[in-house]
Write a protein that holds these residues in place. Structure first.
Motif, PDB file in Angstrom:
ATOM      1  N   ARG A 232     -19.798  50.138 -55.200  1.00  0.00           N
ATOM      2  CA  ARG A 232     -20.710  50.409 -54.087  1.00  0.00           C
ATOM      3  C   ARG A 232     -20.780  51.886 -53.712  1.00  0.00           C
ATOM      4  O   ARG A 232     -21.748  52.340 -53.095  1.00  0.00           O
ATOM      5  N   GLY A 233     -19.731  52.655 -54.018  1.00  0.00           N
ATOM      6  CA  GLY A 233     -19.727  54.062 -53.659  1.00  0.00           C
ATOM      7  C   GLY A 233     -18.411  54.500 -53.055  1.00  0.00           C
ATOM      8  O   GLY A 233     -17.420  53.753 -53.065  1.00  0.00           O
ATOM      9  N   ASP A 234     -18.382  55.722 -52.507  1.00  0.00           N
ATOM     10  CA  ASP A 234     -17.143  56.303 -51.990  1.00  0.00           C
ATOM     11  C   ASP A 234     -16.654  55.581 -50.736  1.00  0.00           C
ATOM     12  O   ASP A 234     -17.448  55.164 -49.886  1.00  0.00           O
ATOM     13  N   VAL A 235     -15.336  55.448 -50.636  1.00  0.00           N
ATOM     14  CA  VAL A 235     -14.692  54.882 -49.453  1.00  0.00           C
ATOM     15  C   VAL A 235     -13.884  55.993 -48.787  1.00  0.00           C
ATOM     16  O   VAL A 235     -13.077  56.663 -49.432  1.00  0.00           O
ATOM     17  N   LEU A 236     -14.111  56.180 -47.495  1.00  0.00           N
ATOM     18  CA  LEU A 236     -13.415  57.198 -46.715  1.00  0.00           C
ATOM     19  C   LEU A 236     -12.187  56.597 -46.046  1.00  0.00           C
ATOM     20  O   LEU A 236     -12.246  55.482 -45.520  1.00  0.00           O
ATOM     21  N   VAL A 237     -11.082  57.340 -46.046  1.00  0.00           N
ATOM     22  CA  VAL A 237      -9.889  56.964 -45.296  1.00  0.00           C
ATOM     23  C   VAL A 237      -9.588  58.090 -44.328  1.00  0.00           C
ATOM     24  O   VAL A 237      -9.303  59.219 -44.744  1.00  0.00           O
TER      25      VAL A 237
ATOM     26  N   THR B  23     -26.196  59.920 -45.257  1.00  0.00           N
ATOM     27  CA  THR B  23     -25.242  58.907 -45.702  1.00  0.00           C
ATOM     28  C   THR B  23     -24.246  59.507 -46.693  1.00  0.00           C
ATOM     29  O   THR B  23     -24.605  60.295 -47.562  1.00  0.00           O
ATOM     30  N   ARG B  24     -22.975  59.096 -46.536  1.00  0.00           N
ATOM     31  CA  ARG B  24     -21.911  59.614 -47.394  1.00  0.00           C
ATOM     32  C   ARG B  24     -20.976  58.520 -47.904  1.00  0.00           C
ATOM     33  O   ARG B  24     -20.351  58.691 -48.946  1.00  0.00           O
ATOM     34  N   TRP B  25     -20.833  57.416 -47.176  1.00  0.00           N
ATOM     35  CA  TRP B  25     -19.760  56.472 -47.461  1.00  0.00           C
ATOM     36  C   TRP B  25     -20.289  55.045 -47.584  1.00  0.00           C
ATOM     37  O   TRP B  25     -21.072  54.581 -46.749  1.00  0.00           O
ATOM     38  N   ALA B  26     -19.818  54.350 -48.590  1.00  0.00           N
ATOM     39  CA  ALA B  26     -20.090  52.918 -48.701  1.00  0.00           C
ATOM     40  C   ALA B  26     -19.263  52.145 -47.686  1.00  0.00           C
ATOM     41  O   ALA B  26     -19.683  51.101 -47.171  1.00  0.00           O
ATOM     42  N   ALA B  27     -18.074  52.673 -47.397  1.00  0.00           N
ATOM     43  CA  ALA B  27     -17.162  52.010 -46.465  1.00  0.00           C
ATOM     44  C   ALA B  27     -16.116  53.012 -46.006  1.00  0.00           C
ATOM     45  O   ALA B  27     -16.000  54.118 -46.556  1.00  0.00           O
ATOM     46  N   ALA B  28     -15.346  52.613 -45.000  1.00  0.00           N
ATOM     47  CA  ALA B  28     -14.289  53.488 -44.491  1.00  0.00           C
ATOM     48  C   ALA B  28     -13.194  52.648 -43.853  1.00  0.00           C
ATOM     49  O   ALA B  28     -13.439  51.552 -43.341  1.00  0.00           O
ATOM     50  N   VAL B  29     -11.982  53.186 -43.901  1.00  0.00           N
ATOM     51  CA  VAL B  29     -10.840  52.654 -43.161  1.00  0.00           C
ATOM     52  C   VAL B  29     -10.484  53.722 -42.137  1.00  0.00           C
ATOM     53  O   VAL B  29     -10.058  54.826 -42.498  1.00  0.00           O
ATOM     54  N   ASP B  30     -10.674  53.409 -40.851  1.00  0.00           N
ATOM     55  CA  ASP B  30     -10.487  54.409 -39.797  1.00  0.00           C
ATOM     56  C   ASP B  30      -9.316  54.057 -38.896  1.00  0.00           C
ATOM     57  O   ASP B  30      -9.242  52.954 -38.355  1.00  0.00           O
ATOM     58  N   SER B  31      -8.409  55.010 -38.728  1.00  0.00           N
ATOM     59  CA  SER B  31      -7.287  54.831 -37.803  1.00  0.00           C
ATOM     60  C   SER B  31      -7.326  55.861 -36.681  1.00  0.00           C
ATOM     61  O   SER B  31      -6.324  56.076 -36.006  1.00  0.00           O
ATOM     62  N   CYS B  32      -8.488  56.482 -36.460  1.00  0.00           N
ATOM     63  CA  CYS B  32      -8.598  57.568 -35.483  1.00  0.00           C
ATOM     64  C   CYS B  32      -9.368  57.186 -34.228  1.00  0.00           C
ATOM     65  O   CYS B  32      -9.008  57.580 -33.123  1.00  0.00           O
ATOM     66  N   GLY B  33     -10.480  56.451 -34.371  1.00  0.00           N
ATOM     67  CA  GLY B  33     -11.315  56.149 -33.221  1.00  0.00           C
ATOM     68  C   GLY B  33     -12.090  57.367 -32.761  1.00  0.00           C
ATOM     69  O   GLY B  33     -12.282  58.329 -33.496  1.00  0.00           O
ATOM     70  N   SER B  34     -12.572  57.330 -31.513  1.00  0.00           N
ATOM     71  CA  SER B  34     -13.229  58.450 -30.843  1.00  0.00           C
ATOM     72  C   SER B  34     -14.391  59.012 -31.667  1.00  0.00           C
ATOM     73  O   SER B  34     -15.125  58.266 -32.311  1.00  0.00           O
ATOM     74  N   HIS B  35     -14.563  60.353 -31.649  1.00  0.00           N
ATOM     75  CA  HIS B  35     -15.683  60.983 -32.342  1.00  0.00           C
ATOM     76  C   HIS B  35     -15.622  60.752 -33.853  1.00  0.00           C
ATOM     77  O   HIS B  35     -16.667  60.659 -34.513  1.00  0.00           O
ATOM     78  N   THR B  36     -14.401  60.658 -34.390  1.00  0.00           N
ATOM     79  CA  THR B  36     -14.275  60.421 -35.830  1.00  0.00           C
ATOM     80  C   THR B  36     -14.960  59.124 -36.223  1.00  0.00           C
ATOM     81  O   THR B  36     -15.780  59.085 -37.154  1.00  0.00           O
TER      82      THR B  36
ATOM     83  N   GLY C  75     -23.237  49.506 -45.089  1.00  0.00           N
ATOM     84  CA  GLY C  75     -21.875  50.034 -45.098  1.00  0.00           C
ATOM     85  C   GLY C  75     -20.984  49.340 -44.086  1.00  0.00           C
ATOM     86  O   GLY C  75     -21.446  48.710 -43.131  1.00  0.00           O
ATOM     87  N   VAL C  76     -19.681  49.467 -44.305  1.00  0.00           N
ATOM     88  CA  VAL C  76     -18.686  48.778 -43.470  1.00  0.00           C
ATOM     89  C   VAL C  76     -17.556  49.742 -43.139  1.00  0.00           C
ATOM     90  O   VAL C  76     -17.070  50.468 -44.014  1.00  0.00           O
ATOM     91  N   VAL C  77     -17.116  49.720 -41.880  1.00  0.00           N
ATOM     92  CA  VAL C  77     -15.922  50.476 -41.504  1.00  0.00           C
ATOM     93  C   VAL C  77     -14.974  49.543 -40.755  1.00  0.00           C
ATOM     94  O   VAL C  77     -15.393  48.752 -39.909  1.00  0.00           O
ATOM     95  N   THR C  78     -13.698  49.596 -41.108  1.00  0.00           N
ATOM     96  CA  THR C  78     -12.675  48.861 -40.367  1.00  0.00           C
ATOM     97  C   THR C  78     -12.008  49.816 -39.394  1.00  0.00           C
ATOM     98  O   THR C  78     -11.666  50.946 -39.749  1.00  0.00           O
ATOM     99  N   ALA C  79     -11.826  49.363 -38.156  1.00  0.00           N
ATOM    100  CA  ALA C  79     -11.211  50.180 -37.104  1.00  0.00           C
ATOM    101  C   ALA C  79      -9.862  49.588 -36.747  1.00  0.00           C
ATOM    102  O   ALA C  79      -9.776  48.450 -36.277  1.00  0.00           O
ATOM    103  N   CYS C  80      -8.802  50.361 -36.983  1.00  0.00           N
ATOM    104  CA  CYS C  80      -7.461  49.815 -36.777  1.00  0.00           C
ATOM    105  C   CYS C  80      -6.531  50.786 -36.052  1.00  0.00           C
ATOM    106  O   CYS C  80      -5.326  50.566 -36.011  1.00  0.00           O
ATOM    107  N   GLY C  81      -7.074  51.878 -35.472  1.00  0.00           N
ATOM    108  CA  GLY C  81      -6.184  52.833 -34.820  1.00  0.00           C
ATOM    109  C   GLY C  81      -6.914  53.693 -33.817  1.00  0.00           C
ATOM    110  O   GLY C  81      -8.136  53.659 -33.691  1.00  0.00           O
ATOM    111  N   LEU C  82      -6.128  54.507 -33.101  1.00  0.00           N
ATOM    112  CA  LEU C  82      -6.668  55.326 -32.023  1.00  0.00           C
ATOM    113  C   LEU C  82      -6.015  56.699 -31.985  1.00  0.00           C
ATOM    114  O   LEU C  82      -5.793  57.272 -30.923  1.00  0.00           O
ATOM    115  N   ALA C  83      -5.738  57.265 -33.161  1.00  0.00           N
ATOM    116  CA  ALA C  83      -5.020  58.534 -33.221  1.00  0.00           C
ATOM    117  C   ALA C  83      -5.774  59.656 -32.518  1.00  0.00           C
ATOM    118  O   ALA C  83      -5.157  60.559 -31.940  1.00  0.00           O
ATOM    119  N   GLN C  84      -7.124  59.634 -32.555  1.00  0.00           N
ATOM    120  CA  GLN C  84      -7.873  60.652 -31.829  1.00  0.00           C
ATOM    121  C   GLN C  84      -8.171  60.222 -30.401  1.00  0.00           C
ATOM    122  O   GLN C  84      -8.195  61.051 -29.489  1.00  0.00           O
TER     123      GLN C  84
END
Length: 331
Positions: free
Chosen positions: A150-155, A214-227, A239-248
């Motif tokens: 599907r394309g690049d996945v961002l972490v 557009t840049r990402w097919a998907a992402a795993v995000d542990s930052c929240g906020s503006h990120t 596209g799909v992003v999973t949200a599992c954190g709040l580091a920002q």
């Protein structure tokens, strides 16, 4: 019986006090199994609990530590026998139930997962809640049809526990991974885990337009906020992003535009109260899909007597990867 060494939080009028204490058997509370804790670990949430940055500790006094791995030493449960190796992740540990920062833990068998045969108790804590959460994120991406083609996945938060494990998992499964970090000195390390590209978190951490290229097919995000808001604005169609954190931060200054115009999905990932069948599936997949030859590079040994000091350090982003704490040496 010898005293039981533990790190305990007590809530007083002056605030939360966190101290090393010698406990007796009666301090361990109720439960149908008892575990000799062999290893525990330090997570971002542990740092929040220790510093009371967020009021995670809801019962007092309470043994801290959201993770532990060890061996059953006594059991009144039909699920486990003496000698079984088990892991605890979340389920209220460090919140309303005693956690893993102790030499011995008495708890409910309903909260424990039997470790897959080839995963040692030390490896289980090199994985920990962070790695287990990363696996839950991968499972959610797979269910939404995000395949490697599907394309690049961002972490994001790539140098942390969730990030490093997510990179390793995704790379082994054939995804092309981009890592976002504020510590560009870790670029070589992140590429050794399987990231094809490393970008600075500043590309994502400031307020941005609600719709971006557009840049990402998907992402795993542990930052929240503006990120997280920027990631949503940069997702491909479907596209799909999973949200599992709040580091920002816990805020999310986003709009409905990516959802309405690009059909993107934002999926929450909760590791604390995940049902037991999902936990067992995640640990089975970790056994199969995590390149455990990389666990040594993902982790380091942290002495038990340094745990309290390390709590604020993980919140400040000063700790890379996974901290493994041996409880065997405390006896």
């Amino acid at each position: 019986m010898a005293a039981i060494r533990a790190l305990v939080a007590t809530r007083r009028d002056s605030g939360l006090e966190v101290d090393y204490r010698d406990l007796s058997d009666s301090d361990l509370g109720e439960g149908d199994v008892e575990v000799a804790v062999e290893y525990t670990t330090l997570n971002f949430k542990d740092g929040l609990a220790m510093t009371d940055a967020i009021p995670i500790v809801q019962k007092s006094p309470l043994i801290l530590g959201i993770d532990m791995a060890g061996t059953i030493t006594a059991s009144d449960s039909n699920k486990f026998r003496v000698g079984d190796r088990v892991v605890l992740n979340g389920y209220g540990a460090s919140e309303t139930r005693n956690g893993g920062y102790t030499e011995r833990l008495r708890t409910s068998s309903d909260l424990l997962v039997k470790l897959p045969q080839s995963i040692s108790t030390r490896e289980a804590m090199a994985i920990g809640t962070a790695g287990y959460t990363a696996m839950l994120s991968v499972l959610r991406l797979e269910r939404l049809g995000i395949s490697p083609d599907r394309g690049d996945v961002l972490v994001t938060g790539a140098s942390g526990g969730v990030g490093t494990t997510a990179i390793s998992l995704l790379a082994k499964l054939g995804y092309r991974v981009t890592a976002s970090t504020g510590r560009m000195e870790e670029e070589a390390f992140l590429k050794s885990l399987g990231a094809k590209q490393v970008i600075h978190r500043d590309e994502l951490s400031s307020p941005g337009d609600p719709m971006q290229s557009t840049r990402w097919a998907a992402a795993v995000d542990s930052c929240g906020s503006h990120t997280l808001a920027n990631v949503l604005a940069q997702l491909d169609y479907n596209g799909v992003v999973t949200a599992c954190g709040l580091a920002q931060g816990t805020d999310l200054a986003a709009t409905v535009l990516p959802f309405a115009l690009r059909n993107v999905s934002l999926l929450g990932v909760d590791s604390v109260n995940a049902p037991m069948p999902l936990r067992e599936q995640a640990w089975s997949r970790l056994e199969a899909d995590l390149d455990r030859s990389k666990l040594d590079s993902l982790s380091f040994d942290l002495p038990f007597d340094q745990l309290k000091k390390a709590g604020p350090e993980i919140l400040a982003g000063k700790i890379r990867g996974r901290a493994i704490v041996s409880m065997r040496s405390q006896s």
